[in-house]
Scaffold this active site. Structure first.
Site, PDB file in Angstrom:
ATOM      1  CG  ASP A  27      -1.480   1.184   0.853  1.00  0.00           C
ATOM      2  OD1 ASP A  27      -2.546   2.276   0.485  1.00  0.00           O
ATOM      3  OD2 ASP A  27      -1.546   1.923   1.935  1.00  0.00           O
ATOM      4  CE  LYS A  28       0.548   7.157  -2.982  1.00  0.00           C
ATOM      5  NZ  LYS A  28       1.272   8.310  -2.052  1.00  0.00           N
ATOM      6  CB  THR A 180      -1.949   4.125  -4.908  1.00  0.00           C
ATOM      7  OG1 THR A 180      -1.870   5.533  -4.305  1.00  0.00           O
ATOM      8  CG2 THR A 180      -1.798   4.931  -5.820  1.00  0.00           C
ATOM      9  N   GLY A 181      -5.431   4.787  -4.010  1.00  0.00           N
ATOM     10  CA  GLY A 181      -5.814   5.455  -4.443  1.00  0.00           C
ATOM     11  C   GLY A 181      -5.809   6.485  -5.294  1.00  0.00           C
ATOM     12  CE  LYS A 208      -6.020   0.518  -0.220  1.00  0.00           C
ATOM     13  NZ  LYS A 208      -4.917   1.255   1.099  1.00  0.00           N
ATOM     14  CG  ASP A 227      -0.561   2.089   6.906  1.00  0.00           C
ATOM     15  OD1 ASP A 227      -1.267   2.233   5.787  1.00  0.00           O
ATOM     16  OD2 ASP A 227       0.032   3.562   7.124  1.00  0.00           O
ATOM     17  CG  ASP A 231      -3.704  -0.969   3.690  1.00  0.00           C
ATOM     18  OD1 ASP A 231      -4.720  -0.714   2.939  1.00  0.00           O
ATOM     19  OD2 ASP A 231      -3.177  -0.453   4.899  1.00  0.00           O
TER      20      ASP A 231
END
Length: 338
Positions: A27-28, A180-181, A208, A227, A231
């Site tokens: 996740d970015k 990423t969004g 995701k 995090d 997620d």
């Protein structure tokens, strides 16, 4: 060894699964990047001022815990802009927030939100937003009663630890993916900077886990690193869920392994420890099997006709010696560096 290296193993099967991982999905925000955004540029629409744009955006986002929202509120406080209370605050699934501000319905969010509201970007503002996006900045927009007030560009900082982590993972033969969004441009910029093999942009929170399934459908063994609350489903879906220690409790509860120091450079250590542990298991199974293959027939008297008999007392010593050898071999793992 895991504890000494900043790894908390919540699920033992997760450690065993780590050796088979061939792609890590990050996740970015908050993982590959610091998640510490700062306001870079404010674009005011014709007839509006930067402070008007910031006041509306900050007032609405004062109820949000998102990193982008916090950055906007902090910028307003730096400029001594008084935030007005809002009513009917609500998060928007497509990416953003909305609420009532002085009788106006104000929405703050990404370009997807503009499409849902039927708001068209003026050519000049659109051009500036595209330039900022290509620079890896996230642009969000402020709309009041379907009238575009302006946009705010925010920049996130790539963590140097991420560069090292990705380099180490690639040396282990592991591919890198990112979800990423953010917009396509932002995702492309971050991927290019870090050497990410595959990325998914404009992904909604609930999508995701679908990206994890997509990778698994291709035959990949996926490790998901995240995090946030959003997620958690993806961490559960992945073959190996890895949570950042500084993340939310929901993410931590959903993961099999937690990075206590919140350092992505510890991820390659998980894979190396898994492989080392597995090798020790195979070695110990070999020693135990060889012992039994040799000792059991002798104990049964197969060589009695030659006068070779394994006395019960001697057999007990050999059995204990076998256990000592296996335990000693396992302890040699401590000498390995992960």
């Amino acid at each position: 060894m895991a504890a000494r290296n900043g790894l908390l193993i919540r699920k033992r099967l997760s450690l065993e699964a780590a050796r088979r991982i061939n792609i890590v999905l990050f996740d970015k925000t908050g993982t590959l990047t610091r998640g510490e955004f700062g306001v870079d540029t404010i674009i005011a629409n014709i007839g509006k001022t930067e402070n008007q744009v910031l006041e509306l955006a900050a007032s609405i986002n004062s109820h949000s815990e998102h990193p982008l929202a916090k950055a906007i509120v902090e910028e307003a406080q730096k400029r001594n802009i008084l935030l007005t209370g809002v009513k009917n605050f609500e998060r928007i699934a497509s990416g953003g927030v909305k609420g009532l501000f002085g009788g106006l319905e104000v929405s703050v969010g990404n370009d997807r939100l503009l499409g849902e509201l039927g708001v068209v970007l003026p050519s000049e503002l659109k051009s500036r937003a595209e330039i900022l996006s290509r620079q890896g900045k996230t642009v969000i927009y402020v709309v009041a009663d379907k009238e575009l007030i302006g946009g705010i560009a925010l920049a996130d900082i790539i963590r140097e630890e991420s560069r090292e982590a990705i380099k180490s993972l690639k040396e282990l033969g592991v591919k890198i993916a990112m979800v990423t969004g953010d917009s396509e441009d932002v995702a492309k910029w971050v991927s290019r900077e870090l050497g990410v093999d595959e990325y998914f942009a404009k992904v909604l929170p609930h999508e995701k886990s679908e990206k994890v399934k997509f990778l698994q459908a291709k035959g990949d063994k996926v490790a998901m690193v995240g995090d946030g609350v959003n997620d958690a489903p993806a961490l559960e879906q992945a073959d190996l869920g890895i949570a950042i220690g500084a993340g939310t409790n929901v993410a931590i509860e959903s993961a099999g392994i937690i990075l206590v120091k919140s350092d992505p450079r510890d991820i390659p250590k998980i894979i190396r420890l898994s492989k080392l542990t597995y090798n020790k298991m195979i070695q110990n199974l070999f020693w135990a099997t060889i012992y039994n293959i040799i000792a059991l027939p002798i104990a049964a008297g197969i060589l009695a006709f030659k006068g070779i008999i394994l006395q019960p007392a001697v057999a007990a010593v050999f059995m204990s010696l076998s256990t000592v050898i296996v335990a000693f071999n396992a302890l040699l793992l401590r000498r390995q560096k992960i």
